[in-house]
Design an enzyme around this catalytic site. Structure first.
Site, PDB file in Angstrom:
ATOM      1  CB  SER A 114       6.172   6.598   0.054  1.00  0.00           C
ATOM      2  OG  SER A 114       4.817   7.022   0.122  1.00  0.00           O
ATOM      3  CE1 TYR A 127       3.983   4.120  -4.291  1.00  0.00           C
ATOM      4  CE2 TYR A 127       3.270   5.148  -2.348  1.00  0.00           C
ATOM      5  CZ  TYR A 127       3.717   5.092  -3.293  1.00  0.00           C
ATOM      6  OH  TYR A 127       4.412   6.124  -3.042  1.00  0.00           O
TER       7      TYR A 127
END
Length: 260
Positions: A114, A127
């Site tokens: 990501s 996250y």
């Protein structure tokens, strides 16, 4: 990847869902059960693929879950689940898949990380921590595998239009789509690189901003990076996804997040 001539195997905790996806893709695509949080399951998946399809040339780590909200309201089970899937799942997959590739003298492990591997949006603290961890892990493993014939790639997209990102903001970047990430995977196989950011300008931009004084860096990052606390405040749009991915009564049994 099938369109590029690859024989594809899909792994998911939801085996019927994986079989449905394989049927939709068509051709010689196989589906297998896989829980990336369980070593026996991951080992069984790799063995089943080898037996049915052949030695694995490319492993794509694509499992991920995300809880969004203020750091001090994040439930323990959400923290545990993100660490188990996003970080430990990648570590487990690399640790199991890379040694056979090294013995064969060739292979490629591609991890869908990501942009949060380099950035840290408010509302995505854990996250982002898992994705920073993934990039750090892959960086070390890549050096250990140097000259072995095994390649490592981390693909780092901004917000992609999937259930994982429902209700979140994109910041200064345009929304990406799964096809964009799939195309990046194929390109990485054809022309291997370690770090791939989507959009491509994100990597250079982050490096350039990192050279600036902290005060200036903060201002620019607040303009570029979405504040997900603000994005989900007073919203229930993520409730169904998070209930399924993280479990209503604990860690739960996600049905569509563990794909490789």
């Amino acid at each position: 990847m099938r369109g590029a001539g690859a024989r594809v195997a899909i792994g998911d905790r939801d085996l019927p869902g994986a079989e449905h996806t394989a049927a939709d893709i068509g051709g010689n695509v196989a589906a297998f059960a896989l829980d990336v949080t369980d070593t026996a399951s991951f080992s069984g998946f790799l063995a089943a693929v080898k037996s049915s399809v052949g030695p694995i040339d490319v492993l794509v780590n694509n499992a991920g879950v995300m809880w969004v909200g203020p750091f001090d309201t994040e439930p323990d089970d959400a923290t545990d689940r993100m660490l188990a899937v996003n970080l430990h799942g990648v570590i487990r997959g690399v640790r199991l898949a890379a040694p056979p590739m090294r013995r064969r003298g060739r292979g490629h492990i591609i991890t869908i990380a990501s942009a949060a591997s380099r950035l840290a949006p408010p509302g995505e603290a854990t996250y982002a921590a898992t994705k920073h961890g993934v990039l750090g892990y892959l960086t070390a493993v890549r050096e250990e595998l140097r000259d072995s014939g095994v390649r490592i790639t981390a693909i780092m997209p901004t917000v992609v239009d999937t259930e994982l990102a429902v209700g979140t903001a994109t910041g200064s970047a345009a929304m990406l789509y799964p096809a964009d990430v799939a195309a990046a995977v194929v390109t990485a196989i054809e022309k291997p690189r370690f770090e791939v950011t989507l959009p491509s300008y994100v990597g250079p931009a982050v490096r350039a901003v990192g050279l600036l004084p902290q005060r200036v860096r903060d201002v620019l990052m607040r303009r570029m990076v979405p504040n997900q606390v603000d994005a989900v405040r007073d919203s229930t749009v993520r409730a169904d996804y998070e209930a399924e991915a993280l479990g209503r009564d604990g860690i739960g049994d996600p049905t569509s997040t563990d794909e490789s």
